[in-house]
Design an enzyme around this catalytic site. Structure first.
Site, PDB file in Angstrom:
ATOM      1  N   LYS A   1     -26.469  16.508  16.287  1.00 31.90           N
ATOM      2  CA  LYS A   1     -27.529  15.553  15.915  1.00 31.90           C
ATOM      3  C   LYS A   1     -27.035  14.186  15.440  1.00 31.90           C
ATOM      4  CE  LYS A   1     -28.217  17.259  11.196  1.00 31.90           C
ATOM      5  NZ  LYS A   1     -29.129  17.749  10.219  1.00 31.90           N
ATOM      6  N   TYR A   2     -25.722  14.021  15.240  1.00 39.15           N
ATOM      7  CA  TYR A   2     -25.257  12.722  14.724  1.00 39.15           C
ATOM      8  C   TYR A   2     -24.228  12.061  15.622  1.00 39.15           C
ATOM      9  CZ  TYR A   2     -27.169  13.961  10.119  1.00 39.15           C
ATOM     10  OH  TYR A   2     -27.991  14.307   9.081  1.00 39.15           O
TER      11      TYR A   2
ATOM     12  N   ARG B   1       0.992  -5.595  -5.023  1.00 39.54           N
ATOM     13  CA  ARG B   1       1.059  -6.547  -3.911  1.00 39.54           C
ATOM     14  C   ARG B   1       1.451  -7.968  -4.343  1.00 39.54           C
ATOM     15  NH1 ARG B   1      -0.519  -4.487   0.839  1.00 39.54           N
ATOM     16  NH2 ARG B   1      -2.071  -2.834   0.899  1.00 39.54           N
TER      17      ARG B   1
ATOM     18  N   ASP C   1       4.972  -7.705   5.054  1.00 41.14           N
ATOM     19  CA  ASP C   1       4.895  -8.755   4.038  1.00 41.14           C
ATOM     20  C   ASP C   1       5.940  -8.542   2.938  1.00 41.14           C
ATOM     21  OD1 ASP C   1       2.835 -10.229   5.182  1.00 41.14           O
ATOM     22  OD2 ASP C   1       1.280  -9.004   4.250  1.00 41.14           O
TER      23      ASP C   1
ATOM     24  N   ARG D   1      -4.713  -2.433   8.921  1.00 39.36           N
ATOM     25  CA  ARG D   1      -5.280  -3.749   8.615  1.00 39.36           C
ATOM     26  C   ARG D   1      -5.320  -4.660   9.828  1.00 39.36           C
ATOM     27  NH1 ARG D   1      -2.716  -5.822   3.735  1.00 39.36           N
ATOM     28  NH2 ARG D   1      -0.843  -5.479   4.966  1.00 39.36           N
TER      29      ARG D   1
ATOM     30  N   GLY E   1       0.826  -1.211   0.000  1.00 42.60           N
ATOM     31  CA  GLY E   1       0.000   0.000   0.000  1.00 42.60           C
ATOM     32  C   GLY E   1       0.859   1.259   0.000  1.00 42.60           C
TER      33      GLY E   1
ATOM     34  N   LYS F   1       8.205   0.608   5.361  1.00 38.99           N
ATOM     35  CA  LYS F   1       7.074   1.451   4.955  1.00 38.99           C
ATOM     36  C   LYS F   1       5.765   0.864   5.451  1.00 38.99           C
ATOM     37  CE  LYS F   1       4.408  -0.019   2.497  1.00 38.99           C
ATOM     38  NZ  LYS F   1       3.524  -0.776   1.619  1.00 38.99           N
ATOM     39  N   THR F   2       4.883   1.600   5.961  1.00 43.88           N
ATOM     40  CA  THR F   2       3.459   1.285   6.092  1.00 43.88           C
ATOM     41  C   THR F   2       2.795   2.325   6.995  1.00 43.88           C
ATOM     42  OG1 THR F   2       1.709  -0.223   6.784  1.00 43.88           O
ATOM     43  CG2 THR F   2       3.766  -0.501   7.947  1.00 43.88           C
ATOM     44  N   ILE F   3       1.676   2.840   6.512  1.00 42.18           N
ATOM     45  CA  ILE F   3       0.943   3.801   7.337  1.00 42.18           C
ATOM     46  C   ILE F   3       0.434   3.121   8.602  1.00 42.18           C
ATOM     47  CG2 ILE F   3       0.216   5.244   5.400  1.00 42.18           C
ATOM     48  CD1 ILE F   3      -2.641   3.981   5.876  1.00 42.18           C
ATOM     49  N   ASP F   4       0.283   1.782   8.556  1.00 39.01           N
ATOM     50  CA  ASP F   4      -0.300   1.060   9.694  1.00 39.01           C
ATOM     51  C   ASP F   4       0.562   1.156  10.952  1.00 39.01           C
ATOM     52  OD1 ASP F   4      -2.106   0.399   7.797  1.00 39.01           O
ATOM     53  OD2 ASP F   4      -1.887  -1.772   7.961  1.00 39.01           O
TER      54      ASP F   4
ATOM     55  N   GLU G   1      -9.745  -0.572  11.566  1.00 41.05           N
ATOM     56  CA  GLU G   1     -10.173  -1.370  10.416  1.00 41.05           C
ATOM     57  C   GLU G   1     -10.093  -2.890  10.662  1.00 41.05           C
ATOM     58  OE1 GLU G   1      -8.703  -0.541   5.979  1.00 41.05           O
ATOM     59  OE2 GLU G   1      -7.159  -1.331   7.265  1.00 41.05           O
TER      60      GLU G   1
ATOM     61  N   MET H   1      -7.932   3.251   8.763  1.00 33.37           N
ATOM     62  CA  MET H   1      -7.092   2.166   8.254  1.00 33.37           C
ATOM     63  C   MET H   1      -6.195   1.593   9.349  1.00 33.37           C
ATOM     64  SD  MET H   1      -5.708   2.526   4.397  1.00 33.37           S
ATOM     65  CE  MET H   1      -6.761   2.021   3.042  1.00 33.37           C
TER      66      MET H   1
ATOM     67  N   TYR I   1      -7.893   5.590   2.291  1.00 33.28           N
ATOM     68  CA  TYR I   1      -7.095   5.970   1.121  1.00 33.28           C
ATOM     69  C   TYR I   1      -6.794   7.479   1.125  1.00 33.28           C
ATOM     70  CZ  TYR I   1      -8.238   1.261  -0.097  1.00 33.28           C
ATOM     71  OH  TYR I   1      -8.355  -0.096  -0.038  1.00 33.28           O
ATOM     72  N   GLU I   2      -7.650   8.245   1.828  1.00 37.18           N
ATOM     73  CA  GLU I   2      -7.455   9.709   1.888  1.00 37.18           C
ATOM     74  C   GLU I   2      -6.102  10.087   2.469  1.00 37.18           C
ATOM     75  OE1 GLU I   2      -9.904   7.943   3.072  1.00 37.18           O
ATOM     76  OE2 GLU I   2     -11.854   8.871   2.683  1.00 37.18           O
TER      77      GLU I   2
HETATM   78  P1  FBP Z   1       0.685  -1.968   3.675  1.00 33.49           P
HETATM   79  O1  FBP Z   1       0.680  -2.889   4.837  1.00 33.49           O
HETATM   80  O2  FBP Z   1       1.095  -2.598   2.407  1.00 33.49           O
HETATM   81  O3  FBP Z   1       1.483  -0.734   3.962  1.00 33.49           O
HETATM   82  O4  FBP Z   1      -0.796  -1.449   3.445  1.00 33.49           O
HETATM   83  C1  FBP Z   1      -1.581  -1.072   4.502  1.00 33.49           C
HETATM   84  C2  FBP Z   1      -2.957  -0.645   4.080  1.00 33.49           C
HETATM   85  O5  FBP Z   1      -3.000   0.737   3.814  1.00 33.49           O
HETATM   86  C3  FBP Z   1      -3.972  -1.036   5.154  1.00 33.49           C
HETATM   87  O6  FBP Z   1      -4.119  -0.029   6.103  1.00 33.49           O
HETATM   88  C4  FBP Z   1      -5.206  -1.324   4.341  1.00 33.49           C
HETATM   89  O7  FBP Z   1      -6.041  -2.261   4.952  1.00 33.49           O
HETATM   90  C5  FBP Z   1      -4.652  -1.907   3.085  1.00 33.49           C
HETATM   91  O8  FBP Z   1      -3.393  -1.315   2.904  1.00 33.49           O
HETATM   92  C6  FBP Z   1      -5.517  -1.659   1.876  1.00 33.49           C
HETATM   93  O9  FBP Z   1      -4.967  -2.333   0.814  1.00 33.49           O
HETATM   94  P2  FBP Z   1      -5.291  -2.047  -0.714  1.00 33.49           P
HETATM   95  O10 FBP Z   1      -4.536  -0.825  -1.085  1.00 33.49           O
HETATM   96  O11 FBP Z   1      -4.759  -3.243  -1.393  1.00 33.49           O
HETATM   97  O12 FBP Z   1      -6.757  -1.861  -0.835  1.00 33.49           O
END
Ligand code: FBP
Length: 555
Positions: free
Chosen positions: A245-246, A148, A179, A255, A84, A205-208, A314, A253, A427-428
């Site tokens: 009201k909400y 991927r 991975d 995973r 990602g 790398k990973t935003i997670d 998520e 995100m 994705y934002e």
């Molecule tokens: P990576 O582990 O490859 O960095 O990706 C993380 C992620 O952004 C998760 O937060 C999210 O669940 C997933 O990718 C979404 O994957 P895709 O881009 O394949 O829809």
């Protein structure tokens, strides 16, 4: 033709990322220091057997000294961005390129297109000064794209080796998460074991934020992505206060681990933030989680506050015991089941699976709305992961909470109004222009990777540490990939993979959250962190993530 570059990007292009002092000085004064023999984090015997060539290498740090002869010979380097997107990827490329050129102007960099599949299909572009000029300090991975594809068979490794060797390439950099860096470790091992002269270096790398450990303080992209989500969640909090009201249910995100949700909680103070790791530790069922959320809603209703913000990680479903069991069973059934693969109708898929599940899992599956059942049966990603980005957990919770509140209303236990909005912030945040922290960190990671390659190393992850200090004081080096590995069940088999870092329930970030959550639940304590600042006072433009400050700081 109309320019696609915004005024902000034009101004931002001139930002010069900072480097650790050791990398910004003369190349002839960089020495390589090796630590003692290392062990994998778990399953040592089996990991050593599987990685007999690369297991146990010492950690590396770059220190003032004499640089090894290998640092001076020209290198042809291949680069692949994997998995990602994460903010700062382009600065890794820029850092790698600049580092290579600084070491030797004859060094060259080739970017393989669309992730690991580019290596198999031999699709690439040469990275040049001119090309890079439009990408420095920008978000996204679009300079060469990402993917991927999992490299795991001997045929794939041979194809990669053939393509790289035919171009005279002897080194490969893989920018990826757990991975993808597992892929890097496997490739490094294969090449070494088969006397193929190609060395492999990874970048975290990973935003997670789950590719971290004692040696790797944080993965890149986490800072920027969480700043984007926090800005949005803060805005939603303000909307709550305005409209009253909400109830906003926001899935963020991440995973597997809940680092993103926790960081947003620390920055924004939503009324409820679920942390998957806590759910697993307490073995909370979906029913119990629903009750906890509904209880906060009912308590706020007593104070005439029929609004609020709930943040949901998520990956939550996979941490709820009955769902975890169900997903593990589904994974085993779905992996290579020719009968299941033949079915293309969603209802028939659900019926097929229900017939084959054990009683407990049948019950768990039946408790879910049809839409979630179908989402759970969608294809796994190439690494065997459930694609949680496609599961509407926020909607599932809204539905469950609504039912519970209706029930409580009948019993006169709840007297409020419940109207919910679901959001998904994912994705934002992944391709935002990198914050100053990520811009510097990524550039340093790439630059450092060039030095690891030049030092003749293979099977290492680029590591930049001491991140709470100014960039000039950062420490540069490498961590053996095998050090981070353990065995996990994937596609129904035990596989060596890099261990994911989950939220530590005894760690300072979680403890701070846990201490404050009761207050945040009832009070309207929302913070508005606002948009990422690139210029201005250091306390708004140069702030590292809260998680990192708490984990590595002194307080
Ligand atoms: P990576 O582990 O490859 O960095 O990706 C993380 C992620 O952004 C998760 O937060 C999210 O669940 C997933 O990718 C979404 O994957 P895709 O881009 O394949 O829809």
């Amino acid at each position: 033709m109309k320019s696609t570059v915004s005024p902000l990007q034009t101004a931002r292009a001139s930002y010069k990322p900072q480097l650790p002092q050791i990398l910004s000085g003369s190349t002839s004064k960089v020495g390589v220091k090796f630590g003692k023999k290392t062990q994998s984090i778990a399953d040592q015997k089996e990991i050593e057997r599987l990685f007999s060539q690369t297991y146990g290498q010492g950690e590396v740090s770059f220190v003032p000294g004499k640089n090894p002869a290998s640092m001076k010979s020209p290198l042809k380097v291949a680069l692949v961005l994997s998995g990602g997107q994460a903010p700062g990827g382009h600065n890794v490329v820029a850092g790698l390129y600049d580092g290579l050129k600084k070491l030797n102007s004859k060094n060259s960099l080739r970017g393989y297109l669309g992730g690991p599949s580019g290596l198999l299909e031999n699709k690439y572009i040469e990275i040049t000064d001119k090309l890079l000029a439009g990408y420095r300090n920008t978000g996204g991975f679009d300079i060469i794209g990402s993917g991927r594809t999992k490299l795991e068979s001997a045929e794939q490794f041979e194809a990669v080796a053939k393509n790289l060797k035919s171009a005279g390439i002897t080194t490969l950099v893989v920018v990826g998460g757990d991975d993808s860096n597992t892929n890097a470790a496997v490739l490094a091992e294969y090449f070494k074991g088969n006397h193929i002269p190609i060395r492999v270096i990874g970048c975290p790398k990973t935003i997670d934020g789950d590719l971290k450990n004692e040696q790797i303080e944080i993965s890149f992209g986490f800072d920027t992505a969480t700043k984007v989500y926090s800005e949005l969640a803060g805005n939603v909090g303000r909307d709550c206060l305005s409209a009253k009201k909400y109830w906003h249910f926001i899935k963020v995100m991440g995973r597997s681990a809940s680092h993103i949700a926790l960081e947003v909680a620390l920055k924004v103070h939503p009324n409820v933030t679920l942390i998957s790791e806590e759910v697993a530790a307490n073995q909370w069922t979906l029913e119990q989680i629903t009750e906890q959320v509904a209880k906060v809603i009912a308590d706020r209703a007593l104070a005439k506050k029929n609004y609020g913000v709930v943040v949901i990680p998520e990956g939550l479903l996979e941490f709820i015991p009955e769902m975890k069991k169900l997903i593990a069973e589904l994974n085993d059934h779905l992996a290579h089941n020719p009968e299941f693969e033949k079915i293309d109708n969603a209802n028939e898929k659900v019926a097929f699976v229900l017939k084959h599940l054990k009683e407990d899992s049948q019950r768990a599956f039946n408790s879910l709305p049809h839409s979630i059942q179908v989402q759970l049966l969608a294809d796994r990603d190439p690494h065997g992961n459930v694609q949680v980005a496609k599961i509407d957990t926020e909607k599932l919770l809204i539905e469950a909470v609504e039912l519970k509140l209706r029930h409580w209303k009948k019993e006169s236990l709840y007297h409020g109004k419940f109207s919910a909005q679901g959001h998904y912030f994912g994705y934002e945040g992944r391709c935002a222009d990198p914050s100053n922290f990520d811009a510097d960190y990524c550039y340093a990671l790439g630059f450092n990777a060039a030095y690891l390659l030049a030092a003749g190393l293979t099977g290492y992850l680029s590591s930049i540490r001491n991140l709470l200090k100014p960039a000039t004081q950062w420490k540069a080096g490498g961590v053996p990939l095998t050090m981070m590995m353990n065995l996990e069940r994937r596609h129904g088999k035990d596989k060596p993979v890099i261990l994911k870092a989950l939220v530590d329930l005894k760690g300072k970030p979680f403890k701070l959250f846990a201490t404050n959550r009761k207050k945040w639940a009832i009070e309207d304590n929302y913070q508005s962190p606002g948009p990422i600042q690139f210029w201005g006072p250091a306390e708004v433009a140069n702030v590292p993530p809260e998680t990192l400050k708490l984990e590595r700081g002194t307080k």
